[in-house]
Design a protein around this motif. Structure first.
Motif, PDB file in Angstrom:
ATOM      1  N   ASN A   1       0.808  -1.221   0.000  1.00  0.00           N
ATOM      2  CA  ASN A   1       0.000   0.000   0.000  1.00  0.00           C
ATOM      3  C   ASN A   1       0.845   1.276   0.000  1.00  0.00           C
ATOM      4  OD1 ASN A   1      -2.433  -1.289  -0.133  1.00  0.00           O
ATOM      5  ND2 ASN A   1      -2.991  -0.990   2.011  1.00  0.00           N
ATOM      6  N   HIS A   2       2.123   1.146   0.294  1.00  0.00           N
ATOM      7  CA  HIS A   2       2.996   2.316   0.234  1.00  0.00           C
ATOM      8  C   HIS A   2       3.133   2.856  -1.194  1.00  0.00           C
ATOM      9  CE1 HIS A   2       4.085   0.917   4.260  1.00  0.00           C
ATOM     10  NE2 HIS A   2       4.653   2.092   4.478  1.00  0.00           N
ATOM     11  N   TYR A   3       2.892   2.001  -2.173  1.00  0.00           N
ATOM     12  CA  TYR A   3       2.951   2.469  -3.566  1.00  0.00           C
ATOM     13  C   TYR A   3       1.909   3.553  -3.820  1.00  0.00           C
ATOM     14  CZ  TYR A   3       6.096  -1.319  -5.015  1.00  0.00           C
ATOM     15  OH  TYR A   3       7.177  -2.154  -5.156  1.00  0.00           O
ATOM     16  N   LEU A   4       0.766   3.484  -3.124  1.00  0.00           N
ATOM     17  CA  LEU A   4      -0.283   4.494  -3.307  1.00  0.00           C
ATOM     18  C   LEU A   4       0.195   5.868  -2.856  1.00  0.00           C
ATOM     19  CD1 LEU A   4      -3.375   2.449  -2.016  1.00  0.00           C
ATOM     20  CD2 LEU A   4      -2.642   2.805  -4.387  1.00  0.00           C
ATOM     21  N   ILE A   5       1.050   5.889  -1.844  1.00  0.00           N
ATOM     22  CA  ILE A   5       1.598   7.167  -1.378  1.00  0.00           C
ATOM     23  C   ILE A   5       2.496   7.773  -2.455  1.00  0.00           C
ATOM     24  CG2 ILE A   5       3.084   8.279   0.339  1.00  0.00           C
ATOM     25  CD1 ILE A   5       2.171   6.134   2.337  1.00  0.00           C
ATOM     26  N   ILE A   6       3.332   6.951  -3.052  1.00  0.00           N
ATOM     27  CA  ILE A   6       4.224   7.450  -4.103  1.00  0.00           C
ATOM     28  C   ILE A   6       3.414   7.961  -5.294  1.00  0.00           C
ATOM     29  CG2 ILE A   6       5.906   6.753  -5.852  1.00  0.00           C
ATOM     30  CD1 ILE A   6       7.344   5.168  -3.828  1.00  0.00           C
ATOM     31  N   GLU A   7       2.386   7.223  -5.684  1.00  0.00           N
ATOM     32  CA  GLU A   7       1.552   7.657  -6.810  1.00  0.00           C
ATOM     33  C   GLU A   7       0.930   9.022  -6.537  1.00  0.00           C
ATOM     34  OE1 GLU A   7      -1.281   4.577  -7.499  1.00  0.00           O
ATOM     35  OE2 GLU A   7       0.235   3.101  -8.109  1.00  0.00           O
ATOM     36  N   ALA A   8       0.485   9.235  -5.303  1.00  0.00           N
ATOM     37  CA  ALA A   8      -0.116  10.523  -4.951  1.00  0.00           C
ATOM     38  C   ALA A   8       0.928  11.634  -4.957  1.00  0.00           C
ATOM     39  CB  ALA A   8      -0.783  10.429  -3.577  1.00  0.00           C
ATOM     40  N   LEU A   9       2.123  11.350  -4.452  1.00  0.00           N
ATOM     41  CA  LEU A   9       3.182  12.349  -4.463  1.00  0.00           C
ATOM     42  C   LEU A   9       3.548  12.747  -5.888  1.00  0.00           C
ATOM     43  CD1 LEU A   9       5.524  10.846  -1.685  1.00  0.00           C
ATOM     44  CD2 LEU A   9       4.113  12.903  -1.485  1.00  0.00           C
ATOM     45  N   GLU A  10       3.508  11.779  -6.787  1.00  0.00           N
ATOM     46  CA  GLU A  10       3.900  12.038  -8.180  1.00  0.00           C
ATOM     47  C   GLU A  10       2.886  12.908  -8.921  1.00  0.00           C
ATOM     48  OE1 GLU A  10       6.609   8.485  -9.899  1.00  0.00           O
ATOM     49  OE2 GLU A  10       4.581   7.874  -9.347  1.00  0.00           O
TER      50      GLU A  10
END
Length: 232
Positions: free
Chosen positions: A188-197
């Motif tokens: 689920n940490h990938y969702l954080i990166i997607e939002a940051l991008e």
């Protein structure tokens, strides 16, 4: 002659003993089998599991670093006192810090500096989860969140985060035992990166709200249920 009490834990086979013992103790803490304030007696656990005291001691150190146990001089390890209200307050404070830290990273254009390291940390978490190396995964999880807070540039945020580090690690250990699917939090940490991008501070805040909010709901509700059942 008095009969010996039933062992608390079944005998344990060999291989990676300290990690496996740490997982057994974590499950016992989360389930309420070991309660806040209980002494974790090395000799008793070693006897029940059919191992020497050395791997039990190492497991205790791992759980101390994860925030689930505390050590007292000349007395050994004890289950850390923690309850639903403490957990809920901690998650609320984390949300205040980490949602704004994520927004600042985007707003200040600092994501490029940490994007590759963040992805590498997630890959580590996923791999460690697959290998069932929970305690190591917890450490990497903390590094991921700390990197975002540090990169935000707000030193007050970072000071509070570091002060809460052991409690945050404890929460992460609890999350992994409460959710049914192993490693779900790691992915689920990938969702954080997607939002940051996206470059949108509000998207960054929302992603962190969701990430920490899901864990908050699951863990706090789990502990409230345990407290209701145990009357404590």
């Amino acid at each position: 002659m008095p009969m010996e009490s039933e062992p608390l834990f079944p005998p344990l086979a060999r291989d990676a003993l300290s990690q496996r013992i740490a997982r057994i103790l974590t499950d016992a803490i989360v389930s309420g089998q070991l309660k806040p304030g209980d002494r974790v007696a090395e000799s008793v656990i070693a006897r029940d599991l059919g191992v020497s005291r050395a791997p039990v001691r190492e497991a205790g150190r791992l759980l101390e670093s994860a925030g689930l146990l505390v050590s007292k001089a000349n007395r050994g390890f004890f289950v850390r006192t923690i309850d639903a209200e403490d957990l809920d307050a901690l998650y609320e404070l984390r949300l205040c810090i980490e949602r704004e830290a994520a927004a600042r990273v985007v707003r200040e254009g600092r994501l490029a500096d940490i994007l590759d390291p963040l992805r590498a940390l997630i890959e580590q978490m996923v791999a460690l989860s697959a290998e069932k190396r929970l305690m190591h995964q917890i450490v990497v999880d903390l590094q991921f969140h700390r990197l975002i807070v540090e990169t935000s540039g707000n030193q007050r945020f970072l000071a509070v985060f570091d002060k809460l580090a052991s409690e945050i690690q404890a929460c992460t250990a609890l999350i992994e035992r409460v959710f049914d699917e192993p490693g779900m939090i790691a992915r689920n940490h990938y969702l954080i990166i997607e939002a940051l991008e996206t470059g949108d501070p509000e998207q960054a805040r929302s992603a962190m709200d969701y990430h920490i909010g899901v864990a908050r709901k699951a863990v706090v509700e789990h502990f409230r249920k345990l407290e209701a059942e145990g009357g404590a």
